[in-house]
Design a protein around this motif. Structure first.
Motif, PDB file in Angstrom:
ATOM      1  N   LEU A   1      -4.756  16.194  -9.280  1.00 42.04           N
ATOM      2  CA  LEU A   1      -4.067  15.971  -8.009  1.00 42.04           C
ATOM      3  C   LEU A   1      -3.570  14.534  -7.995  1.00 42.04           C
ATOM      4  O   LEU A   1      -4.323  13.608  -8.298  1.00 42.04           O
ATOM      5  N   GLU A   2      -2.291  14.327  -7.648  1.00 39.35           N
ATOM      6  CA  GLU A   2      -1.723  12.990  -7.577  1.00 39.35           C
ATOM      7  C   GLU A   2      -0.924  12.813  -6.295  1.00 39.35           C
ATOM      8  O   GLU A   2      -0.333  13.772  -5.783  1.00 39.35           O
ATOM      9  N   TRP A   3      -0.921  11.595  -5.794  1.00 40.70           N
ATOM     10  CA  TRP A   3      -0.041  11.260  -4.681  1.00 40.70           C
ATOM     11  C   TRP A   3       0.331   9.792  -4.772  1.00 40.70           C
ATOM     12  O   TRP A   3      -0.376   8.982  -5.374  1.00 40.70           O
ATOM     13  N   GLN A   4       1.453   9.443  -4.191  1.00 46.60           N
ATOM     14  CA  GLN A   4       1.966   8.075  -4.243  1.00 46.60           C
ATOM     15  C   GLN A   4       1.923   7.446  -2.863  1.00 46.60           C
ATOM     16  O   GLN A   4       2.377   8.042  -1.879  1.00 46.60           O
ATOM     17  N   ASP A   5       1.362   6.237  -2.761  1.00 50.59           N
ATOM     18  CA  ASP A   5       1.275   5.589  -1.461  1.00 50.59           C
ATOM     19  C   ASP A   5       2.550   4.796  -1.163  1.00 50.59           C
ATOM     20  O   ASP A   5       3.500   4.778  -1.968  1.00 50.59           O
ATOM     21  N   ASN A   6       2.591   4.159  -0.001  1.00 45.37           N
ATOM     22  CA  ASN A   6       3.804   3.460   0.447  1.00 45.37           C
ATOM     23  C   ASN A   6       4.169   2.265  -0.430  1.00 45.37           C
ATOM     24  O   ASN A   6       5.307   1.791  -0.396  1.00 45.37           O
TER      25      ASN A   6
END
Length: 384
Positions: free
Chosen positions: A267-272
């Motif tokens: 699972l991956e996500w990119q922050d601001n």
């Protein structure tokens, strides 16, 4: 229910006084030689920690001022104040286990005041980081309980360590300390005590004291070994333990095999700010190469910046099944392990409680009693 009143300074002090008064002085001190009560000695010691005096001499000097003497007598209900050597002798004679119930009394006050429930972060139980710390070290001063370390030049270092534990929440600064476990050599024992053995004793004691409390132990890589995990299972406690590749070669070899078979989850996500947060996990994997090794669930967390620069990476094993719905929360829980150092040990050592100051070493139990989490830690936890 007025929880503020129940958890106020006066009631906490009364709780300590009640327990101290239960200690039978006839068991500890010779009849006819009692000039200062054990209550006054214990509460004077607590006052010294509470007022954050840097030494016993400073505490005694404080009491030379009439105003400060009145404060001690009013706040702590102390009638007579022992001098420094008298105070040390009285405290040294008290077996450490006699004071352990003070922590349980405070804990139950929190429970009855509905102050503990907000600390629950996981459905599986309260996060309880454990860790060892050293609070005394000397090349000359020693007692039979000291841990020892010899050097090639013939010198011996003597030290005292303690296993600390606090209920924490990743989003709360406050912690709830439980009674610490001393790491010390027992009378007549030729084998050195160690942090892991203290950890096992701690698990057994906490389960006896809180048989229904749901707990998730978090700890560093030292604890993610088969014997300690088996002790956790025996005490029906969940866990989230750091597991490093350097100390878990067989485990990580298995992970590589399963990744090659596409059995790992990602699972991956990119922050601001553009950083990538990567979560990887595999369930039901053997902790090591032993056939009797427990099945654990593994998860890893990385922060990646500027394309391929890994700025943070850590991995854990747990008995909690890892899914896409809970992996982020499990990482927060695992990283909250550091709160035992930041909010507990750091407060006691660097924010006025002088945990590493040698107030007195004693011949029996003195140094451990003066370690400020015992029991002043509850006072800082309730007032900071």
């Amino acid at each position: 229910m007025n929880t503020g009143t129940k958890l106020g300074f006066s009631n906490l002090r009364k709780s300590v006084s009640a327990r101290v008064n239960e200690i039978a002085e006839i068991e500890m001190r010779q009849v006819g030689k009692i000039k200062h009560s054990m209550h006054d000695a214990c509460l004077s010691t607590l006052a010294m920690m509470y007022f954050q005096d840097a030494s016993m001499l400073e505490f005694q000097r404080r009491l030379q001022e009439q105003t400060q003497m009145n404060n001690l007598q009013t706040l702590f209900q102390v009638e007579t104040i022992p001098k420094d050597n008298q105070l040390r002798d009285i405290i040294d004679a008290i077996p450490s286990q006699k004071l352990l119930p003070i922590f349980n009394d405070f804990f139950r006050l929190l429970q009855r005041g509905n102050q503990l429930q907000p600390f629950q972060f996981l459905d599986e139980g309260y996060l309880l980081p454990i860790d060892g710390t050293q609070y005394f070290s000397s090349d000359t001063i020693n007692c039979p309980s000291c841990l020892t370390k010899g050097y090639k030049n013939g010198t011996i270092n003597y030290s005292h360590k303690v296993l600390g534990a606090s209920i924490v929440h990743p989003e709360k600064k406050q912690v709830v300390p439980l009674a610490p476990e001393p790491i010390k050599n027992s009378d007549g024992s030729k084998k050195q005590d160690c942090e892991i053995n203290a950890g096992k004793r701690f698990l057994n004691r906490i389960r006896q004291e809180h048989p229904k409390l749901e707990i998730v132990i978090t700890a560093d890589d030292l604890y993610s070994r088969q014997p300690f995990i088996e002790a956790l299972n025996q005490n029906k406690m969940s866990y989230i333990l750091i597991a490093k590749p350097s100390s878990h070669k067989v485990l990580f070899d298995q992970l590589i095999e399963k990744e090659d078979l596409d059995q790992a989850h990602l699972l991956e996500w990119q922050d601001n700010e553009g950083a990538i947060h990567r979560y990887e996990w595999i369930n039901d994997i053997r902790l090591n190469g032993n056939k009797s090794a427990p099945l654990v669930n593994f998860f890893e967390y990385s922060i990646i910046r500027d394309g391929d620069k890994i700025t943070y990476k850590n991995s854990w094993v747990t008995d909690i099944r890892v899914t896409g719905n809970n992996v982020k929360k499990l990482v927060k829980a695992g990283r909250a392990k550091w709160k035992i150092e930041n909010e507990n040990f750091n407060t006691l050592k660097n924010l006025g409680y002088h945990a590493e100051h040698n107030y007195g070493h004693g011949k029996k139990n003195l140094s451990f009693k003066f370690f400020p989490v015992y029991p002043a830690g509850f006072f800082y936890a309730s007032n900071h």
